[in-house]
Design an enzyme around this catalytic site. Structure first.
Site, PDB file in Angstrom:
ATOM      1  N   ASN A  44       0.839  -1.202   0.000  1.00  0.00           N
ATOM      2  CA  ASN A  44       0.000   0.000   0.000  1.00  0.00           C
ATOM      3  C   ASN A  44       0.872   1.249   0.000  1.00  0.00           C
ATOM      4  OD1 ASN A  44       0.608  -0.917   2.671  1.00  0.00           O
ATOM      5  ND2 ASN A  44      -1.014   0.334   3.546  1.00  0.00           N
ATOM      6  N   GLU A  57      -3.087  -4.598  -3.068  1.00  0.00           N
ATOM      7  CA  GLU A  57      -3.595  -5.507  -4.100  1.00  0.00           C
ATOM      8  C   GLU A  57      -3.588  -4.830  -5.463  1.00  0.00           C
ATOM      9  OE1 GLU A  57      -4.894  -4.785  -1.151  1.00  0.00           O
ATOM     10  OE2 GLU A  57      -6.372  -6.260  -0.498  1.00  0.00           O
ATOM     11  N   CYS A  94     -10.402  -4.925   0.349  1.00  0.00           N
ATOM     12  CA  CYS A  94     -11.497  -3.956   0.295  1.00  0.00           C
ATOM     13  C   CYS A  94     -12.311  -4.130  -0.994  1.00  0.00           C
ATOM     14  CB  CYS A  94     -10.948  -2.537   0.409  1.00  0.00           C
ATOM     15  SG  CYS A  94     -10.292  -1.867  -1.129  1.00  0.00           S
TER      16      CYS A  94
HETATM   17  N1  THU Z   1      -5.347  -1.387   2.472  1.00  0.00           N
HETATM   18  C1  THU Z   1      -4.822  -2.251   1.540  1.00  0.00           C
HETATM   19  O1  THU Z   1      -3.656  -2.101   1.133  1.00  0.00           O
HETATM   20  N2  THU Z   1      -5.604  -3.254   1.072  1.00  0.00           N
HETATM   21  C2  THU Z   1      -6.896  -3.468   1.449  1.00  0.00           C
HETATM   22  O2  THU Z   1      -7.570  -4.320   0.867  1.00  0.00           O
HETATM   23  C3  THU Z   1      -7.475  -2.693   2.538  1.00  0.00           C
HETATM   24  C4  THU Z   1      -6.702  -1.510   2.979  1.00  0.00           C
HETATM   25  C5  THU Z   1      -4.528  -0.288   2.967  1.00  0.00           C
HETATM   26  C6  THU Z   1      -4.977   1.073   2.504  1.00  0.00           C
HETATM   27  C7  THU Z   1      -4.436   1.963   3.611  1.00  0.00           C
HETATM   28  O3  THU Z   1      -3.099   2.309   3.294  1.00  0.00           O
HETATM   29  C8  THU Z   1      -4.423   1.086   4.838  1.00  0.00           C
HETATM   30  O4  THU Z   1      -4.571  -0.249   4.369  1.00  0.00           O
HETATM   31  C9  THU Z   1      -5.538   1.385   5.836  1.00  0.00           C
HETATM   32  O5  THU Z   1      -6.774   1.402   5.222  1.00  0.00           O
END
Ligand code: THU
Length: 139
Positions: A44, A57, A94
């Site tokens: 992320n 992802e 998500c």
């Molecule tokens: N995040 C992801 O990388 N993948 C997901 O499916 C859910 C959330 C990250 C986004 C953000 O940087 C952190 O998790 C908190 O939401």
């Protein structure tokens, strides 16, 4: 029970989380997708303008597609700093990422969620949005 290949993909997802840029949430996530070009990872990447943050992802999926992948058969994701007692929901992909998966992966493609289990994409998003531009344009 995971296969050796699945364990390896999860390991790559966990490793990718080491590069997470998450100064706001401190929630590090790694992802690894496997296709005919091999394994491409992502983490992320957050932004001070929060809505511009991109999940691990999607970074992995866009990275694979932009390197020429067309058959993404498996994706692993790991939320590495979630405690083992936390509910499964805190480790799941998500909704935005599920829709992107539906664009680039088949419904029977496998999604491995670290600490939760193995899903098909159809399990995670049974009714994705689809756009048929031809119909909209009267073709
Ligand atoms: N995040 C992801 O990388 N993948 C997901 O499916 C859910 C959330 C990250 C986004 C953000 O940087 C952190 O998790 C908190 O939401």
């Amino acid at each position: 029970m995971l296969t050796r290949d699945e364990e390896y993909l999860l390991l790559k997802a966990r490793e990718a989380a080491a590069n997470a840029y998450c100064p706001y949430s401190h929630f590090a996530v790694g992802a690894a997708c496997e296709s005919e070009i091999g394994i491409v990872t992502g983490c992320n990447v957050e932004n001070a303008s929060f809505g511009l943050t991109v999940c691990a992802e999607r970074v992995a999926l866009f990275g694979a597609r932009s390197r020429g992948a067309s058959h993404i058969k498996r994706l692993a994701v790991s939320c590495v700093n979630v405690s083992s007692e936390a509910p499964a929901a805190e480790r799941m992909c998500c909704g935005a990422c599920r829709q992107v998966m539906a664009e680039l992966m088949q419904p029977d493609a496998v999604v491995l969620v670290d600490g939760v289990g193995t899903f098909t994409l159809a399990d995670l998003l049974p009714t994705p949005f689809a756009l048929k531009l031809g119909e909209l344009n009267g073709e």
